[in-house]
Design a protein around this motif. Structure first.
Motif, PDB file in Angstrom:
ATOM      1  N   ILE A  13       0.878  -1.175   0.000  1.00  0.00           N
ATOM      2  CA  ILE A  13       0.000   0.000   0.000  1.00  0.00           C
ATOM      3  C   ILE A  13       0.912   1.220   0.000  1.00  0.00           C
ATOM      4  O   ILE A  13       1.808   1.333   0.841  1.00  0.00           O
ATOM      5  CB  ILE A  13      -0.918   0.003   1.229  1.00  0.00           C
ATOM      6  CG1 ILE A  13      -1.775  -1.262   1.238  1.00  0.00           C
ATOM      7  CG2 ILE A  13      -1.788   1.256   1.242  1.00  0.00           C
ATOM      8  CD1 ILE A  13      -2.580  -1.458   2.504  1.00  0.00           C
ATOM      9  N   PRO A  14       0.705   2.161  -0.928  1.00  0.00           N
ATOM     10  CA  PRO A  14       1.564   3.348  -0.992  1.00  0.00           C
ATOM     11  C   PRO A  14       1.626   4.091   0.348  1.00  0.00           C
ATOM     12  O   PRO A  14       0.630   4.190   1.066  1.00  0.00           O
ATOM     13  CB  PRO A  14       0.904   4.203  -2.075  1.00  0.00           C
ATOM     14  CG  PRO A  14       0.197   3.205  -2.940  1.00  0.00           C
ATOM     15  CD  PRO A  14      -0.298   2.151  -1.993  1.00  0.00           C
ATOM     16  N   LYS A  15       2.824   4.583   0.678  1.00  0.00           N
ATOM     17  CA  LYS A  15       3.077   5.204   1.969  1.00  0.00           C
ATOM     18  C   LYS A  15       2.138   6.365   2.258  1.00  0.00           C
ATOM     19  O   LYS A  15       1.663   6.513   3.384  1.00  0.00           O
ATOM     20  CB  LYS A  15       4.533   5.692   2.035  1.00  0.00           C
ATOM     21  CG  LYS A  15       4.911   6.237   3.388  1.00  0.00           C
ATOM     22  CD  LYS A  15       6.374   6.611   3.442  1.00  0.00           C
ATOM     23  CE  LYS A  15       6.729   7.115   4.831  1.00  0.00           C
ATOM     24  NZ  LYS A  15       8.154   7.383   4.966  1.00  0.00           N
ATOM     25  N   ASP A  16       1.831   7.203   1.264  1.00  0.00           N
ATOM     26  CA  ASP A  16       0.964   8.350   1.537  1.00  0.00           C
ATOM     27  C   ASP A  16      -0.453   7.907   1.927  1.00  0.00           C
ATOM     28  O   ASP A  16      -1.107   8.538   2.750  1.00  0.00           O
ATOM     29  CB  ASP A  16       0.942   9.346   0.376  1.00  0.00           C
ATOM     30  CG  ASP A  16       0.534   8.748  -0.942  1.00  0.00           C
ATOM     31  OD1 ASP A  16       0.747   7.545  -1.149  1.00  0.00           O
ATOM     32  OD2 ASP A  16       0.007   9.500  -1.785  1.00  0.00           O
ATOM     33  N   ILE A  17      -0.922   6.777   1.386  1.00  0.00           N
ATOM     34  CA  ILE A  17      -2.227   6.251   1.785  1.00  0.00           C
ATOM     35  C   ILE A  17      -2.156   5.688   3.204  1.00  0.00           C
ATOM     36  O   ILE A  17      -3.044   5.912   4.026  1.00  0.00           O
ATOM     37  CB  ILE A  17      -2.730   5.183   0.786  1.00  0.00           C
ATOM     38  CG1 ILE A  17      -3.029   5.842  -0.567  1.00  0.00           C
ATOM     39  CG2 ILE A  17      -3.959   4.462   1.332  1.00  0.00           C
ATOM     40  CD1 ILE A  17      -3.432   4.871  -1.655  1.00  0.00           C
ATOM     41  N   VAL A  18      -1.074   4.975   3.502  1.00  0.00           N
ATOM     42  CA  VAL A  18      -0.884   4.436   4.854  1.00  0.00           C
ATOM     43  C   VAL A  18      -0.883   5.570   5.873  1.00  0.00           C
ATOM     44  O   VAL A  18      -1.555   5.496   6.907  1.00  0.00           O
ATOM     45  CB  VAL A  18       0.427   3.619   4.935  1.00  0.00           C
ATOM     46  CG1 VAL A  18       0.763   3.257   6.377  1.00  0.00           C
ATOM     47  CG2 VAL A  18       0.328   2.367   4.077  1.00  0.00           C
ATOM     48  N   MET A  19      -0.166   6.642   5.569  1.00  0.00           N
ATOM     49  CA  MET A  19      -0.097   7.795   6.477  1.00  0.00           C
ATOM     50  C   MET A  19      -1.461   8.472   6.599  1.00  0.00           C
ATOM     51  O   MET A  19      -1.903   8.802   7.702  1.00  0.00           O
ATOM     52  CB  MET A  19       0.954   8.794   5.995  1.00  0.00           C
ATOM     53  CG  MET A  19       2.366   8.225   5.907  1.00  0.00           C
ATOM     54  SD  MET A  19       3.015   7.665   7.490  1.00  0.00           S
ATOM     55  CE  MET A  19       3.249   9.222   8.287  1.00  0.00           C
ATOM     56  N   LYS A  20      -2.120   8.691   5.480  1.00  0.00           N
ATOM     57  CA  LYS A  20      -3.423   9.373   5.479  1.00  0.00           C
ATOM     58  C   LYS A  20      -4.452   8.584   6.283  1.00  0.00           C
ATOM     59  O   LYS A  20      -5.267   9.163   6.999  1.00  0.00           O
ATOM     60  CB  LYS A  20      -3.910   9.548   4.040  1.00  0.00           C
ATOM     61  CG  LYS A  20      -5.216  10.292   3.924  1.00  0.00           C
ATOM     62  CD  LYS A  20      -5.600  10.483   2.468  1.00  0.00           C
ATOM     63  CE  LYS A  20      -6.895  11.246   2.337  1.00  0.00           C
ATOM     64  NZ  LYS A  20      -7.283  11.420   0.934  1.00  0.00           N
TER      65      LYS A  20
END
Length: 88
Positions: A13-20
């Motif tokens: 899962i792309p990092k920006d989605i994980v963070m969001k």
């Protein structure tokens, strides 16, 4: 965003989605296929005993409401006023 299916059917899962989404290692995700679309949804997993106890408490509260024994509040403010008065 594009990701690739890896060995053992794994994806990243792309990092920006994980963070969001505020996801962390060990979080549980429900995977559903619907009309050709794959959905991933974060879920919380609780022990069955806890859920049974919670269900029992809810049923007791519903029974008290039906019997007129449980107060019902029209607003959250009315609930807090009653709780503040209970401390005295």
């Amino acid at each position: 965003m594009l990701t690739e299916l890896r060995t053992k059917s794994q994806i990243t899962i792309p990092k920006d989605i994980v963070m969001k989404m505020g996801l962390r290692e060990g979080d549980k995700l429900e995977i559903v296929e619907k009309d050709g679309v794959i959905e991933l949804m974060p879920v919380a997993v609780y022990p069955k005993k806890y859920l049974d106890e919670l269900r029992s408490e809810i049923n007791e509260a519903k029974a008290k409401i039906a019997a007129g024994e449980q107060p019902v509040f029209d607003t959250v403010d009315a609930l807090f006023e009653a709780l503040d008065g209970a401390d005295e």
